[in-house]
Design an enzyme around this catalytic site. Structure first.
Site, PDB file in Angstrom:
ATOM      1  N   GLU A  78       0.586  -0.810  -0.287  1.00  0.00           N
ATOM      2  CA  GLU A  78      -0.040  -0.186  -0.691  1.00  0.00           C
ATOM      3  C   GLU A  78       1.309   1.371  -0.657  1.00  0.00           C
ATOM      4  O   GLU A  78       2.058   1.899   1.112  1.00  0.00           O
ATOM      5  CB  GLU A  78      -0.724   0.657   1.687  1.00  0.00           C
ATOM      6  CG  GLU A  78      -1.970   1.385   1.569  1.00  0.00           C
ATOM      7  CD  GLU A  78      -3.195   0.895   1.925  1.00  0.00           C
ATOM      8  OE1 GLU A  78      -3.433  -0.401   2.669  1.00  0.00           O
ATOM      9  OE2 GLU A  78      -3.438   2.447   2.621  1.00  0.00           O
ATOM     10  N   LYS A 128      -7.928  -0.157  11.095  1.00  0.00           N
ATOM     11  CA  LYS A 128      -7.243  -0.684   9.915  1.00  0.00           C
ATOM     12  C   LYS A 128      -6.199  -0.123   9.700  1.00  0.00           C
ATOM     13  O   LYS A 128      -5.061  -0.198   9.317  1.00  0.00           O
ATOM     14  CB  LYS A 128      -8.689  -1.176   8.517  1.00  0.00           C
ATOM     15  CG  LYS A 128      -7.948  -1.750   7.412  1.00  0.00           C
ATOM     16  CD  LYS A 128      -6.845  -0.723   6.004  1.00  0.00           C
ATOM     17  CE  LYS A 128      -5.798  -1.112   4.713  1.00  0.00           C
ATOM     18  NZ  LYS A 128      -5.175  -0.129   4.203  1.00  0.00           N
ATOM     19  N   ASP A 161       3.479 -14.496  11.889  1.00  0.00           N
ATOM     20  CA  ASP A 161       2.119 -15.009  11.449  1.00  0.00           C
ATOM     21  C   ASP A 161       1.402 -13.482  11.582  1.00  0.00           C
ATOM     22  O   ASP A 161       0.698 -13.349  12.549  1.00  0.00           O
ATOM     23  CB  ASP A 161       1.691 -15.749  12.453  1.00  0.00           C
ATOM     24  CG  ASP A 161      -0.124 -16.253  11.910  1.00  0.00           C
ATOM     25  OD1 ASP A 161       0.203 -15.678  11.269  1.00  0.00           O
ATOM     26  OD2 ASP A 161       0.014 -17.247  12.129  1.00  0.00           O
ATOM     27  N   HIS A 204      -2.200  11.244  -0.864  1.00  0.00           N
ATOM     28  CA  HIS A 204      -2.205  10.198  -1.564  1.00  0.00           C
ATOM     29  C   HIS A 204      -1.796   9.699  -3.071  1.00  0.00           C
ATOM     30  O   HIS A 204      -1.232   9.886  -4.099  1.00  0.00           O
ATOM     31  CB  HIS A 204      -3.496   9.129  -1.445  1.00  0.00           C
ATOM     32  CG  HIS A 204      -3.765   8.337  -0.489  1.00  0.00           C
ATOM     33  ND1 HIS A 204      -4.262   6.969  -0.432  1.00  0.00           N
ATOM     34  CD2 HIS A 204      -3.152   8.387   0.252  1.00  0.00           C
ATOM     35  CE1 HIS A 204      -4.055   6.593   0.437  1.00  0.00           C
ATOM     36  NE2 HIS A 204      -3.916   7.153   1.390  1.00  0.00           N
TER      37      HIS A 204
HETATM   38  C1  MEV Z   1      -6.962   3.439   4.724  1.00  0.00           C
HETATM   39  O1  MEV Z   1      -5.354   2.608   4.515  1.00  0.00           O
HETATM   40  C2  MEV Z   1      -6.556   3.636   6.172  1.00  0.00           C
HETATM   41  C3  MEV Z   1      -7.646   4.757   6.510  1.00  0.00           C
HETATM   42  O2  MEV Z   1      -8.462   4.500   5.950  1.00  0.00           O
HETATM   43  C4  MEV Z   1      -7.597   5.064   8.197  1.00  0.00           C
HETATM   44  C5  MEV Z   1      -8.281   5.732   8.752  1.00  0.00           C
HETATM   45  O3  MEV Z   1      -9.300   5.901   8.152  1.00  0.00           O
HETATM   46  O4  MEV Z   1      -8.058   5.855   9.769  1.00  0.00           O
HETATM   47  C6  MEV Z   1      -7.516   6.153   6.070  1.00  0.00           C
END
Ligand code: MEV
Length: 423
Positions: free
Chosen positions: A82, A260, A276, A374
């Site tokens: 990513e 995430k 792992d 990004h």
């Molecule tokens: C994207 O990989 C991760 C985000 O969505 C985390 C978040 O929203 O805090 C930017």
């Protein structure tokens, strides 16, 4: 490089970046070659790692820079597909330096092995019977792994829970195993299988599942850091980040995405060190829901100076001995770059990367949104793809972002234009 902080690192050619990290970590020429080569994992090793092997699969390894953890400069190898993640991690750690960096600790290396006991008429009496025989249970388990016990590990305690289920009550025996610097799945599962006939004898029940739990509540790492309001761009940004966190704390839909973002920092280090990733992920998410409602793995507060303090806490079942960590040549070099001697230290660093990525994501979301950052990384990728280098590459990136036209054909057009201008 002498510290983990290096301004303009991303602008260096890959070989130069590797040389800087090699100087920092004292890598040999062979170790450098291992990291540099896409096929440092030879086919024979690959064929022994998993089944039905038909090839190998490469991903980029980058480094998270600027980390100070427990007073020590740390460079963090990260393997990810990513874009933005490693840059975000590095940037958050840079902003944390003014607050003294990260402080991390661990609760120890105790893993839980579960034994599911069925067909027990009086479950609470069975619980009592198991606990009466705790010493013998520990003895039987520890006999199975004299090496672990020799180093001070092994089963330390036994717990018993009675739970309700759709097939009736179950007696669940927990073996609390100190797995030291191993992730510990093999040791724990072997012990659980070995001791289950004895538990059947004591309780008169039937032992069914005998397996480690990934909800490793006795193997938790914690990390915290302070981001000064100045480093973040003012107290208003601190407040915005706290309300972004409040959203995640209150709402599982947001918490899933926020966590995430935390895993964006965690999984790449777990992977780089041959650990792992799924064990860490299931541990993290089940821990986030341990009180019955899924929530954030971090907390964010404003301190008495108006600065932002973040804390992360999650299970961290990583090891330094056994598994792919000892087999994959690049994982061994990643561990050397980290300079860790124990699994606990490794886990602490991983938690810091998670906290850093959470801060970076929340700051971007609460201020300019994540798309701008990004876009410039995407623009850089495209400029790279069309073959641009050095100053021309920088000019293309700037122009594409300014024009909000981040597309391959525009990168090509600008490349030709700027090249013609150079001549
Ligand atoms: C994207 O990989 C991760 C985000 O969505 C985390 C978040 O929203 O805090 C930017």
């Amino acid at each position: 490089m002498k510290t983990s902080s290096y301004s303009g690192f991303f602008k260096l050619p890959v070989e130069d970046r590797l040389n800087e990290v090699a100087e920092f970590a004292g890598l040999t020429e062979e170790e450098k070659a291992t990291i540099f080569s896409a096929d440092s994992l030879d086919m024979e090793k690959a064929d022994h790692m998993v089944e039905n092997v038909i090839g190998r699969f490469s991903l980029p390894m980058g480094v998270g820079l600027n980390f100070i953890i427990n007073g020590k400069e740390v460079v963090i190898p990260m393997v990810s597909e990513e874009p933005s993640v490693i840059a975000a991690c590095t940037n958050a750690a840079k902003m944390a330096r003014a607050g003294g960096g990260f402080t991390a600790s661990s609760s120890g290396n105790i893993m839980i092995g579960q034994i599911q006991m069925l067909n027990i008429a009086a479950p609470f009496a069975a619980k009592s019977k198991v606990l009466e025989k705790k010493d013998e249970i520990i003895r039987i388990c520890n006999e199975k792994d004299p090496v672990l016990v020799g180093f001070g590990g092994g089963v330390k305690d036994v717990e018993v829970r009675v739970i309700d289920s759709i097939v009736g009550p179950m007696v669940i025996v927990h073996l609390l195993v100190d797995t030291l610097d191993a992730m510990g799945a093999n040791a724990v599962n072997t012990m659980a299988e070995a001791v289950s006939p004895y538990i059947e004898e004591i309780t008169g029940g039937t032992a069914e599942l005998r397996i480690l739990s990934n909800l490793a509540v006795h193997r938790v790492v914690r990390a915290r850091a302070t981001w000064t309001k100045e480093a973040l761009g003012g107290e208003e940004v601190v407040d915005k980040i706290i309300s972004a966190y409040a959203f995640a704390a209150a709402d599982p839909y947001r918490a899933a995405t926020s966590n995430k973002g935390i895993m964006n920092g965690i999984t790449p280090v777990v992977l780089a060190t041959g650990n792992d990733t799924r064990a860490i992920e299931s541990g993290a998410h089940s821990y986030a829901a341990r009180n019955g409602k899924y929530t954030s793995l971090t907390t964010w507060e404003k301190d008495e100076n108006g600065d932002l303090v973040g804390v992360i806490e999650l299970p961290m079942a990583v090891g330094l001995v056994g598994g792919a960590t000892k087999i994959h040549p690049a994982a061994k070099v990643a561990v050397k770059i980290l300079g860790v001697e124990t699994a606990a230290e490794l886990g602490q660093i991983i938690a810091c990367a998670g906290l850093a990525n959470n801060l970076a994501a929340m700051k971007a979301l609460a201020t300019e949104g994540i798309q701008r950052g990004h876009m410039s990384l995407h623009a850089r990728n495209l400029a790279n793809t069309v073959g641009a280098k050095g100053e021309v590459l920088e000019k293309i990136v700037k122009q594409m972002v300014a024009d909000k036209k981040v597309r391959l054909e525009y990168a090509q057009e600008l490349f030709e234009k700027f090249q013609a201008e150079e001549k």
